[in-house]
Design a protein around this motif. Sequence first.
Motif, PDB file in Angstrom:
ATOM      1  N   ARG A 124       0.805  -1.221   0.000  1.00  0.00           N
ATOM      2  CA  ARG A 124       0.000   0.000   0.000  1.00  0.00           C
ATOM      3  C   ARG A 124       0.844   1.280   0.000  1.00  0.00           C
ATOM      4  O   ARG A 124       0.486   2.293   0.611  1.00  0.00           O
ATOM      5  CB  ARG A 124      -0.966   0.011   1.208  1.00  0.00           C
ATOM      6  CG  ARG A 124      -2.080  -1.010   1.092  1.00  0.00           C
ATOM      7  CD  ARG A 124      -2.893  -1.112   2.361  1.00  0.00           C
ATOM      8  NE  ARG A 124      -3.526   0.143   2.752  1.00  0.00           N
ATOM      9  CZ  ARG A 124      -4.694   0.578   2.293  1.00  0.00           C
ATOM     10  NH1 ARG A 124      -5.364  -0.134   1.399  1.00  0.00           N
ATOM     11  NH2 ARG A 124      -5.191   1.721   2.721  1.00  0.00           N
ATOM     12  N   TYR A 125       2.016   1.214  -0.678  1.00  0.00           N
ATOM     13  CA  TYR A 125       2.798   2.447  -0.780  1.00  0.00           C
ATOM     14  C   TYR A 125       2.146   3.399  -1.765  1.00  0.00           C
ATOM     15  O   TYR A 125       1.557   2.979  -2.766  1.00  0.00           O
ATOM     16  CB  TYR A 125       4.244   2.146  -1.195  1.00  0.00           C
ATOM     17  CG  TYR A 125       5.047   1.557  -0.061  1.00  0.00           C
ATOM     18  CD1 TYR A 125       5.024   2.155   1.200  1.00  0.00           C
ATOM     19  CD2 TYR A 125       5.814   0.419  -0.234  1.00  0.00           C
ATOM     20  CE1 TYR A 125       5.727   1.614   2.261  1.00  0.00           C
ATOM     21  CE2 TYR A 125       6.529  -0.133   0.823  1.00  0.00           C
ATOM     22  CZ  TYR A 125       6.476   0.475   2.069  1.00  0.00           C
ATOM     23  OH  TYR A 125       7.164  -0.056   3.116  1.00  0.00           O
ATOM     24  N   LYS A 126       2.281   4.676  -1.454  1.00  0.00           N
ATOM     25  CA  LYS A 126       1.709   5.702  -2.337  1.00  0.00           C
ATOM     26  C   LYS A 126       2.509   5.744  -3.648  1.00  0.00           C
ATOM     27  O   LYS A 126       3.683   5.348  -3.689  1.00  0.00           O
ATOM     28  CB  LYS A 126       1.767   7.060  -1.638  1.00  0.00           C
ATOM     29  CG  LYS A 126       0.803   7.125  -0.462  1.00  0.00           C
ATOM     30  CD  LYS A 126       0.853   8.469   0.231  1.00  0.00           C
ATOM     31  CE  LYS A 126      -0.158   8.508   1.359  1.00  0.00           C
ATOM     32  NZ  LYS A 126       0.072   9.596   2.306  1.00  0.00           N
ATOM     33  N   ASN A 127       1.872   6.297  -4.679  1.00  0.00           N
ATOM     34  CA  ASN A 127       2.484   6.311  -6.016  1.00  0.00           C
ATOM     35  C   ASN A 127       3.872   6.917  -6.033  1.00  0.00           C
ATOM     36  O   ASN A 127       4.766   6.428  -6.730  1.00  0.00           O
ATOM     37  CB  ASN A 127       1.605   7.112  -6.979  1.00  0.00           C
ATOM     38  CG  ASN A 127       0.448   6.267  -7.443  1.00  0.00           C
ATOM     39  OD1 ASN A 127       0.532   5.033  -7.392  1.00  0.00           O
ATOM     40  ND2 ASN A 127      -0.629   6.902  -7.863  1.00  0.00           N
ATOM     41  N   GLU A 128       4.066   8.000  -5.258  1.00  0.00           N
ATOM     42  CA  GLU A 128       5.384   8.672  -5.274  1.00  0.00           C
ATOM     43  C   GLU A 128       6.492   7.702  -4.887  1.00  0.00           C
ATOM     44  O   GLU A 128       7.596   7.759  -5.416  1.00  0.00           O
ATOM     45  CB  GLU A 128       5.415   9.839  -4.274  1.00  0.00           C
ATOM     46  CG  GLU A 128       4.404  10.941  -4.539  1.00  0.00           C
ATOM     47  CD  GLU A 128       3.093  10.712  -3.796  1.00  0.00           C
ATOM     48  OE1 GLU A 128       2.482   9.649  -4.004  1.00  0.00           O
ATOM     49  OE2 GLU A 128       2.687  11.602  -3.033  1.00  0.00           O
ATOM     50  N   ILE A 129       6.203   6.801  -3.952  1.00  0.00           N
ATOM     51  CA  ILE A 129       7.202   5.825  -3.505  1.00  0.00           C
ATOM     52  C   ILE A 129       7.354   4.730  -4.557  1.00  0.00           C
ATOM     53  O   ILE A 129       8.466   4.380  -4.977  1.00  0.00           O
ATOM     54  CB  ILE A 129       6.756   5.175  -2.160  1.00  0.00           C
ATOM     55  CG1 ILE A 129       6.556   6.223  -1.079  1.00  0.00           C
ATOM     56  CG2 ILE A 129       7.697   4.060  -1.742  1.00  0.00           C
ATOM     57  CD1 ILE A 129       7.785   6.723  -0.398  1.00  0.00           C
ATOM     58  N   VAL A 130       6.216   4.211  -5.001  1.00  0.00           N
ATOM     59  CA  VAL A 130       6.231   3.088  -5.951  1.00  0.00           C
ATOM     60  C   VAL A 130       6.981   3.495  -7.217  1.00  0.00           C
ATOM     61  O   VAL A 130       7.834   2.745  -7.727  1.00  0.00           O
ATOM     62  CB  VAL A 130       4.776   2.661  -6.282  1.00  0.00           C
ATOM     63  CG1 VAL A 130       4.761   1.595  -7.369  1.00  0.00           C
ATOM     64  CG2 VAL A 130       4.071   2.167  -5.026  1.00  0.00           C
ATOM     65  N   ASN A 131       6.702   4.706  -7.712  1.00  0.00           N
ATOM     66  CA  ASN A 131       7.300   5.132  -8.983  1.00  0.00           C
ATOM     67  C   ASN A 131       8.822   5.213  -8.899  1.00  0.00           C
ATOM     68  O   ASN A 131       9.531   4.842  -9.837  1.00  0.00           O
ATOM     69  CB  ASN A 131       6.739   6.488  -9.418  1.00  0.00           C
ATOM     70  CG  ASN A 131       5.267   6.361  -9.777  1.00  0.00           C
ATOM     71  OD1 ASN A 131       4.780   5.244  -9.962  1.00  0.00           O
ATOM     72  ND2 ASN A 131       4.556   7.478  -9.838  1.00  0.00           N
ATOM     73  N   GLN A 132       9.335   5.678  -7.766  1.00  0.00           N
ATOM     74  CA  GLN A 132      10.806   5.774  -7.633  1.00  0.00           C
ATOM     75  C   GLN A 132      11.452   4.401  -7.725  1.00  0.00           C
ATOM     76  O   GLN A 132      12.483   4.220  -8.367  1.00  0.00           O
ATOM     77  CB  GLN A 132      11.179   6.354  -6.274  1.00  0.00           C
ATOM     78  CG  GLN A 132      10.795   7.787  -6.061  1.00  0.00           C
ATOM     79  CD  GLN A 132      11.111   8.211  -4.632  1.00  0.00           C
ATOM     80  OE1 GLN A 132      12.220   7.992  -4.152  1.00  0.00           O
ATOM     81  NE2 GLN A 132      10.154   8.806  -3.954  1.00  0.00           N
ATOM     82  N   ILE A 133      10.829   3.448  -7.056  1.00  0.00           N
ATOM     83  CA  ILE A 133      11.447   2.119  -7.006  1.00  0.00           C
ATOM     84  C   ILE A 133      11.340   1.431  -8.374  1.00  0.00           C
ATOM     85  O   ILE A 133      12.310   0.848  -8.866  1.00  0.00           O
ATOM     86  CB  ILE A 133      10.797   1.267  -5.885  1.00  0.00           C
ATOM     87  CG1 ILE A 133      10.984   1.974  -4.528  1.00  0.00           C
ATOM     88  CG2 ILE A 133      11.392  -0.130  -5.830  1.00  0.00           C
ATOM     89  CD1 ILE A 133      10.253   1.323  -3.344  1.00  0.00           C
ATOM     90  N   THR A 134      10.168   1.540  -8.987  1.00  0.00           N
ATOM     91  CA  THR A 134      10.006   0.863 -10.288  1.00  0.00           C
ATOM     92  C   THR A 134      10.865   1.539 -11.363  1.00  0.00           C
ATOM     93  O   THR A 134      11.383   0.881 -12.254  1.00  0.00           O
ATOM     94  CB  THR A 134       8.524   0.834 -10.740  1.00  0.00           C
ATOM     95  OG1 THR A 134       8.000   2.151 -10.662  1.00  0.00           O
ATOM     96  CG2 THR A 134       7.699  -0.087  -9.871  1.00  0.00           C
ATOM     97  N   GLU A 135      11.070   2.850 -11.237  1.00  0.00           N
ATOM     98  CA  GLU A 135      11.898   3.562 -12.223  1.00  0.00           C
ATOM     99  C   GLU A 135      13.328   3.007 -12.199  1.00  0.00           C
ATOM    100  O   GLU A 135      13.903   2.686 -13.240  1.00  0.00           O
ATOM    101  CB  GLU A 135      11.877   5.068 -11.874  1.00  0.00           C
ATOM    102  CG  GLU A 135      12.474   6.014 -12.897  1.00  0.00           C
ATOM    103  CD  GLU A 135      11.854   5.865 -14.281  1.00  0.00           C
ATOM    104  OE1 GLU A 135      10.638   5.617 -14.374  1.00  0.00           O
ATOM    105  OE2 GLU A 135      12.617   5.984 -15.279  1.00  0.00           O
ATOM    106  N   LEU A 136      13.890   2.847 -11.010  1.00  0.00           N
ATOM    107  CA  LEU A 136      15.261   2.328 -10.915  1.00  0.00           C
ATOM    108  C   LEU A 136      15.330   0.857 -11.313  1.00  0.00           C
ATOM    109  O   LEU A 136      16.347   0.369 -11.806  1.00  0.00           O
ATOM    110  CB  LEU A 136      15.810   2.520  -9.504  1.00  0.00           C
ATOM    111  CG  LEU A 136      16.388   3.901  -9.225  1.00  0.00           C
ATOM    112  CD1 LEU A 136      16.677   4.102  -7.749  1.00  0.00           C
ATOM    113  CD2 LEU A 136      17.672   4.121 -10.038  1.00  0.00           C
ATOM    114  N   ASN A 137      14.230   0.155 -11.101  1.00  0.00           N
ATOM    115  CA  ASN A 137      14.207  -1.277 -11.464  1.00  0.00           C
ATOM    116  C   ASN A 137      14.195  -1.481 -12.991  1.00  0.00           C
ATOM    117  O   ASN A 137      14.529  -2.556 -13.479  1.00  0.00           O
ATOM    118  CB  ASN A 137      12.986  -1.942 -10.818  1.00  0.00           C
ATOM    119  CG  ASN A 137      12.811  -3.401 -11.202  1.00  0.00           C
ATOM    120  OD1 ASN A 137      11.792  -3.807 -11.762  1.00  0.00           O
ATOM    121  ND2 ASN A 137      13.802  -4.232 -10.923  1.00  0.00           N
ATOM    122  N   LYS A 138      13.854  -0.399 -13.728  1.00  0.00           N
ATOM    123  CA  LYS A 138      13.807  -0.560 -15.196  1.00  0.00           C
ATOM    124  C   LYS A 138      15.137  -1.062 -15.732  1.00  0.00           C
ATOM    125  O   LYS A 138      15.188  -1.889 -16.621  1.00  0.00           O
ATOM    126  CB  LYS A 138      13.442   0.774 -15.853  1.00  0.00           C
ATOM    127  CG  LYS A 138      11.964   1.044 -15.849  1.00  0.00           C
ATOM    128  CD  LYS A 138      11.623   2.252 -16.693  1.00  0.00           C
ATOM    129  CE  LYS A 138      10.133   2.520 -16.574  1.00  0.00           C
ATOM    130  NZ  LYS A 138       9.819   3.937 -16.731  1.00  0.00           N
TER     131      LYS A 138
END
Length: 613
Positions: free
Chosen positions: A431-445
Amino acid sequence: MECFPTCATPTTGAGPLLFTSALQFFAASQCILAEGSVPTPDIQNFEKFDFIIVGAGTAGSVLANRLSAIPEWNILLIEAGDDAPMEANIPAFNTALQQTKYDWGYLTSNNGITNGANINGSINWPRGKMIGGSSNINAMIYVQGNDQDYQNWVDLGNPEWSVKEVRRCFKKAESYQNMDMLKNPKIKNHYGVNGPLVINTFNSTQRKETSRILSAWNDIGIKNVPDLNVANMLGSGILTGTAANGERESHSKAYLLPILHRKNLKVMKNSLVTKLLINNTTNTVYGVEVENESNTYTFIAENEVILSAGAINSPQLLMLSGIGPKEHLYSKDIPVIVDSPMVGQNLQDHLIIPITIYGDGAKQSNIIDQQFDAIRYLYNRTGYLAQLSAADVLAFFSDSPNAKYPKFQSHIILTEQNKPTLNSFLKNNYRYKNEIVNQITELNKNHTLYLYLFNLLHPYSRGNISLSSNNPHDYPIINPNYFSDHRDLEAAATGIKKLTKVVNTAAFKEINGFLGRIEWPPCDSYEFDSRDYWKCICIEMVVTIYHPVGTCQMGPDPKTSVVDSRLRVHGVQKLRVIDASVMPTTISGNTNAAAGVVAERGAELLLEDYNEL
Ligand SMILES: Cc1cc2nc3c(=O)[nH]c(=O)nc-3n(C[C@H](O)[C@H](O)[C@H](O)COP(=O)(O)OP(=O)(O)OC[C@H]3O[C@@H](n4cnc5c(N)ncnc54)[C@H](O)[C@@H]3O)c2cc1C
């Protein structure tokens, strides 16, 4: 009309036959993948039993087995959920049942202090709602705990739980299957091999990466050991699982399904126990009220009712039935039968703090490879579906190198580059907010994510479970109270600082490893990787590794405990609680094996009390 103009002329040879049998095989394998079904019993309203067990989870499955072994006793086991579905059996789907009908789907209350980074300031607290309970939704990690964990229970006035007795019960439960490991005399001596619960190590398709993780832990002083349970939960290594041959081993599969033929056992599924029936002149429990579909039943227990509904629902049922803190019961218009101030209190959980480390590494396999892997799984239970979704390695450590008692644990979720499911995992499960999720998924790219889940093994903070109303269908209020004791925050900062050292090891340098900063406004002013930064992340991002215990704690004094050392509820007759809720203090690691052992030992104590042992 020509349907397949490019298709070769069909042959009349062996080919079509082979395809047909392959298709039949795949269709059939989906059915045989589920652990099995519990038949609906023939049951009458007001039927009498010797013992009624509420909840067919980890503990309830053990109890149903051990008590129905006495042929003269008639046993009723009541479970709110349905049979476990196919997904429960497949290790890699271990998170797939969360937020389905097989999960109670609890959320914690928003306390306005922690969890600023989580949607509405609350987090998921999944609990299995099916035959097998949480043993069918958990991550299958088999941890026995450290000797000191059980000594702590004895020191709190519970003489029945000596390290020796508890260790004997682990052996009694276990059927350790890894033949290679059994060549090691220490391992052979440690585990049981004749019990019902099959345990083994997983075959991992990620061994290259997990070896790197192990090597990094070793380099920072969390030494690799051949077996974590044998090492008393000190060090790092490949974990043991409640799984074997590519399938989950739930407590229902181990203890309950093999004994369904016993004539003296009835199992009611899809049936919610709403209340204990108590004679309020003698304070004696004599049965339960149950809802099944649109019918309400009463069942009578001539000897005892045993609550095994887990750390949330056992205290909920006690309170709904008039056993609990009196002011709280009054406030919900529930007549007080026993003023038991500790019901629902003393809630302990293993919190987790995610630490994002990135590095070069494998890419997510393509969809065709994954489909082949699924076929491989159906044929011989190997491939990625046969292993749990987290990496199969763990670390247990403390702040001093020679400590005999671990303070911290680390799990790892290994996420290949650009993994499509990462986004939904972080959003839905954590249940992390989008701001958190986006940072992690961006680096995972472009990087593999080594998601270290840091957890504090022995928190000082205590939460509680309370009723939202006197309606049994209303969910109780879950207040984990993480970090309410400041010592936990200090300890977490120390443990995390130790863990992040892995990024400087040769194993991580080789893959250009780096620690990812999570940008989140309340924490942005702190120096990255400083104690203050981590304390802020702890408060803002704390989630759970799903180990609530302690809400019906055992102990000698009714003012400070709910059940006695033999698990009999203080202040009432003919009622026990036997499940994870009775642990007065939590253990060093994952709680499923210990919950099963609470039931093994609890069954022995009960049998002794009726001169059957
Ligand atoms: C997502 C998740 C992952 C986990 N991972 C691990 C892990 O890898 N390793 C580990 O050791 N531990 C793990 N755990 C914890 C472990 O599974 C639990 O500690 C253990 O299963 C608790 O056993 P229990 O018997 O106390 O409760 P449960 O197994 O939860 O059983 C309670 C049962 O009672 C039923 N019930 C509740 N209320 C009622 C009612 N009113 N009427 C009828 N039935 C009712 C429930 O539906 C459930 O089936 C995990 C837990 C979860 C949820």
